[in-house]
Design a protein around this motif. Structure first.
Motif, PDB file in Angstrom:
ATOM      1  N   ALA A 196       0.859  -1.186   0.000  1.00 11.51           N
ATOM      2  CA  ALA A 196       0.000   0.000   0.000  1.00 11.51           C
ATOM      3  C   ALA A 196       0.894   1.236   0.000  1.00 11.51           C
ATOM      4  O   ALA A 196       2.006   1.224   0.513  1.00 11.51           O
ATOM      5  CB  ALA A 196      -0.899   0.002   1.231  1.00 11.51           C
ATOM      6  N   LEU A 197       0.404   2.288  -0.580  1.00 14.61           N
ATOM      7  CA  LEU A 197       1.146   3.544  -0.619  1.00 14.61           C
ATOM      8  C   LEU A 197       0.507   4.512   0.367  1.00 14.61           C
ATOM      9  O   LEU A 197      -0.688   4.792   0.290  1.00 14.61           O
ATOM     10  CB  LEU A 197       1.106   4.130  -2.030  1.00 14.61           C
ATOM     11  N   ILE A 198       1.295   4.995   1.328  1.00 17.66           N
ATOM     12  CA  ILE A 198       0.761   5.930   2.306  1.00 17.66           C
ATOM     13  C   ILE A 198       1.541   7.232   2.236  1.00 17.66           C
ATOM     14  O   ILE A 198       2.715   7.253   1.887  1.00 17.66           O
ATOM     15  CB  ILE A 198       0.806   5.361   3.748  1.00 17.66           C
ATOM     16  N   SER A 199       0.851   8.315   2.535  1.00 13.50           N
ATOM     17  CA  SER A 199       1.496   9.623   2.603  1.00 13.50           C
ATOM     18  C   SER A 199       1.694   9.984   4.061  1.00 13.50           C
ATOM     19  O   SER A 199       0.763   9.912   4.863  1.00 13.50           O
ATOM     20  CB  SER A 199       0.626  10.681   1.929  1.00 13.50           C
ATOM     21  N   VAL A 200       2.920  10.354   4.402  1.00 14.78           N
ATOM     22  CA  VAL A 200       3.255  10.704   5.779  1.00 14.78           C
ATOM     23  C   VAL A 200       3.756  12.146   5.784  1.00 14.78           C
ATOM     24  O   VAL A 200       4.680  12.479   5.037  1.00 14.78           O
ATOM     25  CB  VAL A 200       4.350   9.768   6.342  1.00 14.78           C
ATOM     26  N   PRO A 201       3.139  12.997   6.607  1.00 12.01           N
ATOM     27  CA  PRO A 201       3.623  14.382   6.681  1.00 12.01           C
ATOM     28  C   PRO A 201       5.079  14.422   7.132  1.00 12.01           C
ATOM     29  O   PRO A 201       5.499  13.638   7.995  1.00 12.01           O
ATOM     30  CB  PRO A 201       2.714  15.025   7.735  1.00 12.01           C
ATOM     31  N   ASN A 202       5.855  15.307   6.527  1.00 12.58           N
ATOM     32  CA  ASN A 202       7.269  15.417   6.886  1.00 12.58           C
ATOM     33  C   ASN A 202       7.463  15.724   8.364  1.00 12.58           C
ATOM     34  O   ASN A 202       8.431  15.274   8.969  1.00 12.58           O
ATOM     35  CB  ASN A 202       7.953  16.487   6.030  1.00 12.58           C
TER      36      ASN A 202
END
Length: 138
Positions: free
Chosen positions: A14-20
């Motif tokens: 799965a592709l997840i976006s994580v805030p920097n």
């Protein structure tokens, strides 16, 4: 990767976006960088298994594991672990240099077949959950 977040591919693809901002404060595990992978298997043997047979099974599994080039030799553990409700439990733990999923699971399957052969050759069997009910006449 964008200015405010990173995209990370999970173990399940799965592709997840994580805030920097979160990446700066949390740890990230990179599973592809492991040098060994741990396996822990608990097998339950029937209570009719004799002590000598149980010891022999543990010894044979340990000896067979030591023959695999892909298993780290210094931390193979095979021990009689527990008197469970329905079984005599043996813990088999080892680390393998095969860390990729396909190679790891192929080796694990091969080892589990070996364990089945050892148990069968020692004329005992795997346990399954059972209950004994005693009916008393009053």
């Amino acid at each position: 990767m964008s200015f405010r977040s990173c995209r990370i591919r999970t173990f399940d693809n799965a592709l997840i976006s994580v805030p920097n901002s979160k990446l700066g404060s949390d740890s990230v595990t990179n599973w592809t960088k492991m040098d060994v992978r741990k396996t822990k298997i608990t097998i339950g043997l029937v209570y009719s298994t004799k002590k000598e047979t149980l010891q022999k099974i543990c010894d044979e599994i340990r000896t067979n594991l030591e023959k695999y080039d892909s298993i780290k030799k210094d931390n193979i553990m095979v021990w009689f672990d527990n008197f469970n409700a329905s079984s005599l439990d043996v813990v088999v733990q080892y680390h393998t240099y095969r860390t990729g999923a396909a190679d790891f699971f192929a080796l694990k399957e091969e080892i589990q077949y070996m364990i089945m052969d050892v148990v069968e050759s020692n004329k005992t069997d795997f346990a399954f959950n059972t209950q004994t009910i005693i009916v008393e006449n009053n």
